[in-house]
Design an enzyme around this catalytic site. Structure first.
Site, mmCIF file in Angstrom:
data_model
loop_
_atom_site.group_PDB
_atom_site.id
_atom_site.type_symbol
_atom_site.label_atom_id
_atom_site.label_comp_id
_atom_site.label_asym_id
_atom_site.label_seq_id
_atom_site.Cartn_x
_atom_site.Cartn_y
_atom_site.Cartn_z
ATOM 1 N N GLY A 239 9.594 47.311 -38.208
ATOM 2 C CA GLY A 239 8.460 47.558 -39.097
ATOM 3 C C GLY A 239 8.765 47.853 -40.541
ATOM 4 O O GLY A 239 7.838 47.920 -41.361
ATOM 5 N N GLU A 273 14.566 47.624 -33.840
ATOM 6 C CA GLU A 273 14.062 46.251 -33.678
ATOM 7 C C GLU A 273 13.609 45.668 -35.008
ATOM 8 O O GLU A 273 12.452 45.274 -35.155
ATOM 9 C CB GLU A 273 12.874 46.240 -32.706
ATOM 10 C CG GLU A 273 13.166 46.770 -31.314
ATOM 11 C CD GLU A 273 11.912 46.873 -30.448
ATOM 12 O OE1 GLU A 273 10.775 46.794 -30.980
ATOM 13 O OE2 GLU A 273 12.063 47.036 -29.229
ATOM 14 N N GLY A 275 12.864 43.110 -37.996
ATOM 15 C CA GLY A 275 12.654 41.676 -38.156
ATOM 16 C C GLY A 275 12.604 41.340 -39.637
ATOM 17 O O GLY A 275 13.584 40.912 -40.238
ATOM 18 N N ARG A 276 11.452 41.618 -40.223
ATOM 19 C CA ARG A 276 11.190 41.240 -41.610
ATOM 20 C C ARG A 276 12.275 41.699 -42.593
ATOM 21 O O ARG A 276 12.693 40.940 -43.471
ATOM 22 C CB ARG A 276 9.841 41.848 -42.040
ATOM 23 C CG ARG A 276 9.319 41.359 -43.363
ATOM 24 C CD ARG A 276 8.076 42.162 -43.796
ATOM 25 N NE ARG A 276 7.084 42.273 -42.762
ATOM 26 C CZ ARG A 276 6.087 41.398 -42.540
ATOM 27 N NH1 ARG A 276 5.968 40.351 -43.324
ATOM 28 N NH2 ARG A 276 5.242 41.593 -41.547
ATOM 29 N N TYR A 315 -3.266 36.735 -43.857
ATOM 30 C CA TYR A 315 -3.275 38.144 -44.281
ATOM 31 C C TYR A 315 -3.634 38.317 -45.753
ATOM 32 O O TYR A 315 -3.594 39.440 -46.248
ATOM 33 C CB TYR A 315 -1.883 38.768 -44.120
ATOM 34 C CG TYR A 315 -1.198 38.610 -42.791
ATOM 35 C CD1 TYR A 315 -1.780 39.085 -41.616
ATOM 36 C CD2 TYR A 315 0.068 38.038 -42.719
ATOM 37 C CE1 TYR A 315 -1.100 38.975 -40.402
ATOM 38 C CE2 TYR A 315 0.746 37.933 -41.506
ATOM 39 C CZ TYR A 315 0.149 38.396 -40.355
ATOM 40 O OH TYR A 315 0.826 38.301 -39.165
ATOM 41 N N CYS A 341 -7.124 20.400 -44.593
ATOM 42 C CA CYS A 341 -8.563 20.371 -44.857
ATOM 43 C C CYS A 341 -9.234 21.681 -44.477
ATOM 44 O O CYS A 341 -9.957 21.770 -43.477
ATOM 45 C CB CYS A 341 -9.172 19.184 -44.130
ATOM 46 S SG CYS A 341 -8.481 17.655 -44.753
ATOM 47 N N TYR A 370 8.321 35.499 -40.545
ATOM 48 C CA TYR A 370 6.944 35.147 -40.139
ATOM 49 C C TYR A 370 6.411 33.961 -40.941
ATOM 50 O O TYR A 370 5.233 33.898 -41.252
ATOM 51 C CB TYR A 370 6.009 36.364 -40.262
ATOM 52 C CG TYR A 370 6.525 37.541 -39.472
ATOM 53 C CD1 TYR A 370 6.414 37.549 -38.087
ATOM 54 C CD2 TYR A 370 7.160 38.603 -40.094
ATOM 55 C CE1 TYR A 370 6.921 38.603 -37.343
ATOM 56 C CE2 TYR A 370 7.674 39.660 -39.353
ATOM 57 C CZ TYR A 370 7.556 39.652 -37.980
ATOM 58 O OH TYR A 370 8.060 40.688 -37.249
HETATM 59 C C1 LIG Z 1 7.074 42.330 -34.484
HETATM 60 C C2 LIG Z 1 7.841 43.412 -33.800
HETATM 61 C C3 LIG Z 1 8.990 43.947 -34.377
HETATM 62 C C4 LIG Z 1 9.496 43.539 -35.735
HETATM 63 O O1 LIG Z 1 8.693 43.995 -36.771
HETATM 64 P P1 LIG Z 1 9.168 43.838 -38.295
HETATM 65 O O2 LIG Z 1 8.048 44.359 -39.070
HETATM 66 O O3 LIG Z 1 9.421 42.403 -38.528
HETATM 67 O O4 LIG Z 1 10.425 44.644 -38.439
HETATM 68 C C5 LIG Z 1 9.698 44.890 -33.657
HETATM 69 N N1 LIG Z 1 9.271 45.314 -32.434
HETATM 70 C C6 LIG Z 1 8.169 44.824 -31.861
HETATM 71 C C7 LIG Z 1 7.759 45.320 -30.525
HETATM 72 C C8 LIG Z 1 7.409 43.869 -32.524
HETATM 73 O O5 LIG Z 1 6.283 43.411 -31.949
#
Ligand SMILES: *Cc1c(COP(=O)(O)O)cnc(C)c1O
Length: 429
Positions: A239, A273, A275-276, A315, A341, A370
């Site tokens: 997150g 976890e 991601g971004r 978003y 379109c 994403y």
């Molecule tokens: C999407 C997600 C993440 C990654 O979130 P980021 O904002 O990209 O770091 C981690 N854990 C779970 C369960 C998610 O659904």
């Protein structure tokens, strides 16, 4: 974006000029820097070096197997949310023992596949899911390692669609019910409780929601211990946000320090976890201007659309746009739109963008997370290529889809076929 720099007015990724790649693979395409990916991963991972931990990259942020492979080689695990992501992680060489499986709607076939693979743990989000995992594990005569994902009811102050830790969100189990869930789980023969997990949302730009949720998890761990339930893995989710525009998110180091402080002397293996924050600024989308229109309003029509980059449409997200070749033409307010379109098909609306002419190449910034992973075939547009730069070399890590691939799997049933004339048959092309 250190690895995305102009050299004599030409945008380079690491040592490769972007126009050279555009000439080789055509446009649009996603372009990632291996150096930035690796650096972001390492910096994040090192922020937790003071404690036993495992960084499980959130596959959904950028799912290409070459990218997953890069993180696996740095010792990373994977956070998956589907059977398809499990397959990707395994093919990329992520150790099964480093895979955690999140998501509210895992199906029996998906659960079985993950059990057969021997993943580290399932992050369960409901009592029903616990029952199904027990049944699947019993069928396969294995033991499923699980955690419960709690919903701590914390406002992450982010876009409503990516808030996941509020009581009104579909995710997790309310903390009040989680104790019951753990007691139920501890009575099941094919379930082994190993973890406690949580994920409160995405693109979070302050440490306080993380600190608050870690504090709640800590309190809950104490209650679990009192009930005789020992937790080995504390998974605090992902997150952490990035800077797309004016945001000022904490650095990975600041985030790590705040989390470690909130954890205190807890004796768990921490699972992260992200991601971004790992991939977001490590990629750009390169697109070419097809036409421009200027009447009441100026439009720059590019060859990438909302099917290729959904975040602005979904978003209202901001992505900076820069010219691939600096022509000294300056910037102006214009809408950068795609060929799809839909009026909602835009990459940038009502903001200053480079003055662009038909044929120019533009780079959409911070498009590593994403973006490709959310792309679709809407308007029957083949999905674009993905390219990874490594120093002086570039590698196509996903070929542009062909029209044949676009139609693969579609069938015209016999009753629609014309007896005399079978020209409509799809496989004749
Ligand atoms: C999407 C997600 C993440 C990654 O979130 P980021 O904002 O990209 O770091 C981690 N854990 C779970 C369960 C998610 O659904």
């Amino acid at each position: 974006m250190d690895n995305f720099q102009y050299v004599e007015s030409v945008l380079h990724v690491e040592e490769v000029p972007v126009p050279k790649i555009a000439a080789a693979v055509g446009t649009p395409f996603y372009l990632y820097s291996a150096a930035t990916l690796g650096l972001n991963f390492t910096v994040f991972d090192q922020a937790f070096s003071g404690i036993k931990h495992l960084t499980c990259f959130a596959v959904k942020a950028c799912s290409n197997i070459a990218v997953l492979r890069l993180f696996a080689r740095l010792g990373g695990g994977a956070d998956i949310v589907s059977g398809g992501e499990l397959r990707r992680a395994l093919v990329a060489g992520v150790e099964p023992g480093k895979i955690v499986y999140s998501g509210v709607g895992k199906t029996r076939p998906e659960i079985r596949e993950a059990l057969k693979a021997g993943i580290l743990m399932f992050n369960l989000e409901s009592a029903q899911e616990l029952g199904v995992v027990q049944e699947c594990a019993a069928e396969l005569r294995v033991v499923a390692r699980i955690s419960l994902r709690v919903n701590p009811d914390i406002d992450p102050h982010t876009h409503a669609y990516i808030s996941t830790g509020l009581a009104k969100n579909k995710f997790g189990i309310p903390t009040e019910e989680a104790m019951e869930g753990y007691l139920a789980a501890s009575a099941l023969a094919n379930i082994e409780i190993v973890g406690l997990s949580c994920h409160i949302g995405s693109q979070i730009t302050k440490v306080s929601p993380f600190v608050d949720s870690v504090a709640k998890l800590r309190d809950f761990l104490v209650r679990l211990a009192a009930a005789g339930i020992v937790i080995k893995y504390l998974d605090i989710g992902g997150g952490l946000g990035i800077r797309y525009n004016q945001e000022e998110p904490p650095s990975s180091a600041q985030y790590g320090a705040a989390v470690l402080q909130a954890l205190g002397d807890l004796d768990c293996v921490l699972i992260l976890e992200p991601g971004r924050v790992i991939v977001g600024n490590a990629g750009i989308l390169v697109t070419r201007v097809i036409f421009t229109k200027s009447g009441r309003q100026k439009f720059i029509i590019v060859d990438a659309g909302m099917n290729d980059l959904l975040r602005p449409s979904l978003y209202g997200a901001h992505h900076g746009i820069i010219p691939v070749i600096q022509g000294g033409r300056g910037r102006e307010v214009a809408d950068v739109v795609g060929p799809v379109c839909e009026t909602g098909d835009f990459i940038s609306r009502g903001k200053e963008v480079p003055v662009a002419l038909s044929g120019d190449l533009l780079a959409v910034q911070d498009a590593g997370a994403y973006c490709f992973s959310m792309s679709s075939n809407y308007n029957s547009r083949p999905r674009v290529a993905e390219v990874l730069v490594n120093g002086r070399d570039f590698h196509v890590i996903r070929r542009r889809e062909t029209y044949d691939e676009l139609l693969r799997g579609e069938l015209i049933p016999d009753f629609l076929m014309d007896k005399e004339n079978r020209v409509a048959k799809n496989d004749q092309q």
